[in-house]
Design an enzyme around this catalytic site. Structure first.
Site, PDB file in Angstrom:
ATOM      1  N   GLU A 111      51.510  13.227 -12.729  1.00 50.33           N
ATOM      2  CA  GLU A 111      51.386  14.602 -12.249  1.00 50.33           C
ATOM      3  C   GLU A 111      52.611  15.015 -11.434  1.00 50.33           C
ATOM      4  O   GLU A 111      53.047  16.177 -11.496  1.00 50.33           O
ATOM      5  CB  GLU A 111      50.103  14.759 -11.433  1.00 50.33           C
ATOM      6  CG  GLU A 111      48.853  14.664 -12.302  1.00 50.33           C
ATOM      7  CD  GLU A 111      47.559  14.763 -11.515  1.00 50.33           C
ATOM      8  OE1 GLU A 111      46.775  15.683 -11.788  1.00 50.33           O
ATOM      9  OE2 GLU A 111      47.337  13.920 -10.631  1.00 50.33           O
ATOM     10  N   GLU A 131      42.757   8.642 -15.205  1.00 48.42           N
ATOM     11  CA  GLU A 131      41.721   8.908 -14.206  1.00 48.42           C
ATOM     12  C   GLU A 131      40.308   8.832 -14.757  1.00 48.42           C
ATOM     13  O   GLU A 131      39.393   8.314 -14.097  1.00 48.42           O
ATOM     14  CB  GLU A 131      41.944  10.287 -13.558  1.00 48.42           C
ATOM     15  CG  GLU A 131      43.032  10.325 -12.498  1.00 48.42           C
ATOM     16  CD  GLU A 131      44.395  10.644 -13.077  1.00 48.42           C
ATOM     17  OE1 GLU A 131      45.281  11.024 -12.308  1.00 48.42           O
ATOM     18  OE2 GLU A 131      44.587  10.495 -14.311  1.00 48.42           O
TER      19      GLU A 131
END
Length: 258
Positions: A111, A131
């Site tokens: 990210e 995730e």
């Protein structure tokens, strides 16, 4: 100012920020996020610094996301206004930032790379959002930025499976500007930064600020993310605690679905 979790070096007009937790593959905990927020605040406010480079200490990892062992030990997840790593929600910075990805860029680490304007990757780098495998979601812009940058089907495949891609695949998908040999990534990023510095800094910032308007839906989606019914359900679930716990205990997670 003394730094514990990142180092900062200025080379002319270029600020080099190095994540410095190689013992945990540059995973970030709350204190590291706070420190990085201060670093990028200082960079944004310094008129003498025109370009920043973000990289990770050691050859193994750029950043592997949030420190799940810290979460499993009871630390509350959190960061400042700049978001993950002081950068993922920094929508108001008009100075260019380059990611020099020297190893694994996973979860929040990916990210961070997605939030940068240019990305240079070592040939051995890997990019992924694992995730969901840990009972979490990429909550720092990964859902929005990856989908915007590579398209719906490629993004959903990476998000739902958690599978990582190689540096060459990332370059082919348009996520990486250049792939270089392992060990050469920082110098390659410096070369990009020097080339950017040959342009007018005001023109570069005006261009970035104008292009940033295209990202307004990303910012709006990210700001409303926690209001989504499914996200609230996940946050309140047992699974969201089971994932980090299983990671810390080095065992497969046992999902309940509630």
């Amino acid at each position: 100012m003394a730094r514990r979790f990142a180092s900062v070096e200025t080379v002319g007009r270029i600020t080099v920020v190095t994540l410095n937790r190689p013992e945990v593959m540059n995973a970030l905990h709350r204190a590291a996020h706070e420190e990085l927020g201060e670093i990028f605040d200082a960079f944004a406010a310094d008129p003498d610094q025109w370009v920043a480079i973000l990289t990770g200490a050691g050859p193994r990892a750029f950043c592997t996301g949030y420190d799940l062992k810290a979460l499993a030990a009871g630390e509350t997840e959190g960061w400042g206004p700049g978001g993950f790593g002081g950068l993922a929600r920094r929508f108001d910075c008009d100075k260019p930032i380059i990611a020099a990805v020297n190893g694994l860029a996973l979860g929040g680490g990916f990210e961070l790379a997605l939030a940068c304007d240019l990305v240079v990757a070592a040939r051995g780098a890997r990019f992924g959002l694992p995730e969901c495998r840990a009972g979490l979601i990429p909550a720092s812009g990964g859902l929005q930025r990856l989908t915007t940058q590579v398209g719906l089907k490629r993004a959903m495949a990476m998000i739902m499976t958690g599978d990582a891609i190689t540096a060459e695949e990332a370059e082919r998908f348009g996520l990486v500007n250049e792939v270089v040999e392992d060990g050469a990534v920082l110098e390659a990023a410096m070369d990009w930064a020097r080339r950017v510095c040959r342009s007018s800094p005001l023109a570069v910032r005006a261009a970035k600020d104008t292009v940033a308007a295209l990202m307004d839906p990303v910012e709006q989606s990210l700001s409303r993310q926690d209001e989504r019914t499914a996200v609230r359900r996940l946050r309140a679930s047992e699974d969201v605690r089971e994932g980090p716990r299983a990671f810390a205990e080095k065992r497969p997670p046992v999902w309940k679905g509630y």
